[in-house]
Design a protein around this motif. Structure first.
Motif, PDB file in Angstrom:
ATOM      1  N   UNK A  31       0.851  -1.182   0.000  1.00  0.00           N
ATOM      2  CA  UNK A  31       0.000   0.000   0.000  1.00  0.00           C
ATOM      3  C   UNK A  31       0.892   1.238   0.000  1.00  0.00           C
ATOM      4  N   UNK A  32       0.795   2.064  -1.036  1.00  0.00           N
ATOM      5  CA  UNK A  32       1.543   3.317  -1.097  1.00  0.00           C
ATOM      6  C   UNK A  32       0.814   4.441  -0.378  1.00  0.00           C
ATOM      7  N   UNK A  33      -0.503   4.309  -0.251  1.00  0.00           N
ATOM      8  CA  UNK A  33      -1.310   5.296   0.460  1.00  0.00           C
ATOM      9  C   UNK A  33      -2.488   4.573   1.102  1.00  0.00           C
ATOM     10  N   UNK A  34      -3.355   5.311   1.770  1.00  0.00           N
ATOM     11  CA  UNK A  34      -4.494   4.700   2.463  1.00  0.00           C
ATOM     12  C   UNK A  34      -5.384   3.942   1.480  1.00  0.00           C
ATOM     13  N   UNK A  35      -5.922   2.822   1.938  1.00  0.00           N
ATOM     14  CA  UNK A  35      -6.807   2.033   1.098  1.00  0.00           C
ATOM     15  C   UNK A  35      -7.175   0.717   1.762  1.00  0.00           C
ATOM     16  N   UNK A  36      -8.027  -0.032   1.082  1.00  0.00           N
ATOM     17  CA  UNK A  36      -8.505  -1.312   1.593  1.00  0.00           C
ATOM     18  C   UNK A  36      -8.397  -2.360   0.485  1.00  0.00           C
ATOM     19  N   UNK A  37      -7.884  -3.529   0.850  1.00  0.00           N
ATOM     20  CA  UNK A  37      -7.875  -4.690  -0.040  1.00  0.00           C
ATOM     21  C   UNK A  37      -8.569  -5.826   0.708  1.00  0.00           C
ATOM     22  N   UNK A  38      -9.501  -6.481   0.043  1.00  0.00           N
ATOM     23  CA  UNK A  38     -10.245  -7.584   0.649  1.00  0.00           C
ATOM     24  C   UNK A  38      -9.908  -8.864  -0.101  1.00  0.00           C
ATOM     25  N   UNK A  39      -9.478  -9.870   0.636  1.00  0.00           N
ATOM     26  CA  UNK A  39      -9.146 -11.165   0.041  1.00  0.00           C
ATOM     27  C   UNK A  39     -10.151 -12.180   0.558  1.00  0.00           C
ATOM     28  N   UNK A  40     -10.898 -12.808  -0.338  1.00  0.00           N
ATOM     29  CA  UNK A  40     -11.793 -13.890   0.067  1.00  0.00           C
ATOM     30  C   UNK A  40     -11.111 -15.201  -0.324  1.00  0.00           C
ATOM     31  N   UNK A  41     -11.157 -16.167   0.606  1.00  0.00           N
ATOM     32  CA  UNK A  41     -10.388 -17.395   0.384  1.00  0.00           C
ATOM     33  C   UNK A  41     -10.983 -18.563   1.154  1.00  0.00           C
ATOM     34  N   UNK A  42     -10.540 -19.748   0.774  1.00  0.00           N
ATOM     35  CA  UNK A  42     -10.856 -20.965   1.510  1.00  0.00           C
ATOM     36  C   UNK A  42      -9.551 -21.487   2.087  1.00  0.00           C
ATOM     37  N   UNK A  43      -9.532 -21.710   3.396  1.00  0.00           N
ATOM     38  CA  UNK A  43      -8.355 -22.259   4.063  1.00  0.00           C
ATOM     39  C   UNK A  43      -8.202 -23.716   3.631  1.00  0.00           C
TER      40      UNK A  43
END
Length: 149
Positions: free
Chosen positions: A112-124
């Protein structure tokens, strides 16, 4: 003798076959592992200069269950999370950044170079302990350990 050896090999395969994790619900229905009843709790991670990544430092996951990892950067510094062992232990459905859905084959890190959100959906998938950390950091609060059971 040959029949006895084949019977022993078959028995060994049955006894040491792959372990199957039970999903969170009995009837997965049409959506399979992505069904709403198979979803675990959302996992928040915060990227902020000098702040811990996660409030407890470790998260327990169930193999075969569906989770959402929300990584929020506050923009206080240019920061990343890396964890190839964690990313290899999960099946990623998607990464969402600014309403853009990415369907990755593999990931090593997110920066992240600046403010933000990343959402990762996954199966363990792969049982064991797997770590996400801020690269180059050594403090225990600068990492989160995922225990897949």
């Amino acid at each position: 003798m040959k029949k006895l050896m084949m019977a022993a090999a078959t028995a060994a395969t049955c006894l040491t076959g792959p372990a199957v994790a039970a999903p969170l619900c009995d009837d997965l229905g049409f959506a399979g592992l992505l069904a709403a009843c198979n979803r675990g709790d959302d996992i928040p991670i915060t990227l902020a200069s000098g702040q811990p990544l996660h409030e407890t430092g470790s998260v327990n996951l169930q193999s075969g269950a569906y989770y959402t990892l929300e990584i929020t950067a506050d923009g206080s510094a240019e920061l990343a999370v890396t964890g190839s062992d964690f990313f290899r232990a999960i099946w990623m459905n998607e990464i969402v950044i600014n309403q853009i859905e990415i369907r990755p084959m593999a990931v090593d890190s997110l920066e992240f170079d600046k403010a933000g959100v990343a959402t990762i959906s996954f199966i363990a998938i792969k049982p064991g302990s797997h770590t996400l950390r801020i690269p180059g950091s050594t403090g225990e609060t600068q990492q989160v350990t995922f225990n897949i059971q």
